[in-house]
Scaffold this motif. Sequence first.
Motif, PDB file in Angstrom:
ATOM      1  N   TRP A 163      20.584  32.260 -29.880  1.00 46.05           N
ATOM      2  CA  TRP A 163      19.554  32.084 -28.855  1.00 46.05           C
ATOM      3  C   TRP A 163      18.491  31.079 -29.323  1.00 46.05           C
ATOM      4  O   TRP A 163      18.026  30.241 -28.543  1.00 46.05           O
ATOM      5  N   LEU A 164      18.116  31.146 -30.590  1.00 45.78           N
ATOM      6  CA  LEU A 164      17.134  30.196 -31.116  1.00 45.78           C
ATOM      7  C   LEU A 164      17.653  28.767 -30.991  1.00 45.78           C
ATOM      8  O   LEU A 164      16.929  27.858 -30.568  1.00 45.78           O
ATOM      9  N   GLY A 165      18.911  28.542 -31.343  1.00 46.33           N
ATOM     10  CA  GLY A 165      19.477  27.208 -31.217  1.00 46.33           C
ATOM     11  C   GLY A 165      19.519  26.737 -29.778  1.00 46.33           C
ATOM     12  O   GLY A 165      19.247  25.556 -29.486  1.00 46.33           O
ATOM     13  N   ALA A 166      19.845  27.652 -28.852  1.00 41.05           N
ATOM     14  CA  ALA A 166      19.853  27.303 -27.432  1.00 41.05           C
ATOM     15  C   ALA A 166      18.453  26.929 -26.958  1.00 41.05           C
ATOM     16  O   ALA A 166      18.274  25.958 -26.200  1.00 41.05           O
ATOM     17  N   ALA A 182      19.298  16.332 -28.952  1.00 44.79           N
ATOM     18  CA  ALA A 182      18.927  17.741 -28.758  1.00 44.79           C
ATOM     19  C   ALA A 182      20.100  18.660 -29.073  1.00 44.79           C
ATOM     20  O   ALA A 182      19.921  19.729 -29.662  1.00 44.79           O
ATOM     21  N   ALA A 183      21.308  18.225 -28.687  1.00 45.09           N
ATOM     22  CA  ALA A 183      22.494  19.036 -28.964  1.00 45.09           C
ATOM     23  C   ALA A 183      22.737  19.165 -30.463  1.00 45.09           C
ATOM     24  O   ALA A 183      23.009  20.264 -30.969  1.00 45.09           O
ATOM     25  N   TRP A 184      22.640  18.064 -31.193  1.00 48.52           N
ATOM     26  CA  TRP A 184      22.823  18.121 -32.639  1.00 48.52           C
ATOM     27  C   TRP A 184      21.770  19.006 -33.296  1.00 48.52           C
ATOM     28  O   TRP A 184      22.068  19.787 -34.208  1.00 48.52           O
ATOM     29  N   ALA A 185      20.528  18.900 -32.835  1.00 52.76           N
ATOM     30  CA  ALA A 185      19.453  19.722 -33.399  1.00 52.76           C
ATOM     31  C   ALA A 185      19.692  21.196 -33.113  1.00 52.76           C
ATOM     32  O   ALA A 185      19.472  22.058 -33.977  1.00 52.76           O
ATOM     33  N   GLY A 186      20.147  21.504 -31.901  1.00 56.25           N
ATOM     34  CA  GLY A 186      20.442  22.894 -31.558  1.00 56.25           C
ATOM     35  C   GLY A 186      21.574  23.458 -32.393  1.00 56.25           C
ATOM     36  O   GLY A 186      21.497  24.590 -32.891  1.00 56.25           O
ATOM     37  N   MET A 187      22.649  22.673 -32.564  1.00 58.27           N
ATOM     38  CA  MET A 187      23.778  23.130 -33.389  1.00 58.27           C
ATOM     39  C   MET A 187      23.337  23.365 -34.823  1.00 58.27           C
ATOM     40  O   MET A 187      23.712  24.370 -35.444  1.00 58.27           O
ATOM     41  N   ALA A 188      22.543  22.429 -35.352  1.00 61.80           N
ATOM     42  CA  ALA A 188      22.073  22.578 -36.727  1.00 61.80           C
ATOM     43  C   ALA A 188      21.213  23.823 -36.877  1.00 61.80           C
ATOM     44  O   ALA A 188      21.299  24.546 -37.882  1.00 61.80           O
ATOM     45  N   THR A 189      20.404  24.118 -35.867  1.00 65.20           N
ATOM     46  CA  THR A 189      19.544  25.304 -35.924  1.00 65.20           C
ATOM     47  C   THR A 189      20.377  26.575 -36.000  1.00 65.20           C
ATOM     48  O   THR A 189      20.135  27.451 -36.842  1.00 65.20           O
ATOM     49  N   VAL A 190      21.361  26.691 -35.115  1.00 59.52           N
ATOM     50  CA  VAL A 190      22.212  27.887 -35.125  1.00 59.52           C
ATOM     51  C   VAL A 190      22.912  28.032 -36.472  1.00 59.52           C
ATOM     52  O   VAL A 190      22.915  29.116 -37.079  1.00 59.52           O
TER      53      VAL A 190
END
Length: 204
Positions: A156-159, A175-183
């Motif tokens: 959820w945090l990555g989303a 934004a997609a790369w940053a979200g994937m990296a976060t998850v």
Amino acid sequence: MENLLYWAGLSAVAVNALTGVLDAGRKRMDLIGVVMVGAATALGGGTVRDVLLARPVFWIADQVYLIVALAATLAVFFVVRNLRLPPRLFLIPDAFGLALFTIVGTQIALEWQAPWLVASLLGMITGVVGGVLRDVLCNEVPLVFVRGELYASAAWLGALVLVGLQALSVSPVAAAWAGMATVLVVRLAAMAFRITLPTYSERE
């Protein structure tokens, strides 16, 4: 962005199929059982997302996803079936599958005009439901329900990172790369350092 989503989706299907095979293998399932678990793990989350969005189910609309799921399941089964593997080995590819599917699911929901909060939750659902099906079929308590390291919350945090960055006019790809990296970072860090959410404990 469409190319990134497509290849990320195919990669997520393959990785999740792998985790299904590894988990089913620990239960000594035969080939049919392994194929069922691998396919459910690979395709379950996206199926629920598409049904909730009233969108054509992705692997029915494009059977390449189904072919990849089956091919990955069979390939992993025949490669690892005689090997002795660590019981928690599947958790590493599971983290990658969680990251990929979460971002793909969130972006698809945004493109189908879902509100930001709904889109982030659908991204999380896309990421975790396949693992829930895998664990249920393998007669285990799903990881997302176990009192353990961050799992659904990492997704959820990555989303939310993806949604937030796009709201700030960051390019969808970045934004997609940053979200994937976060998850991925949050999930792997939680596994390494035993990071958990607070739990409810009833006083006696």
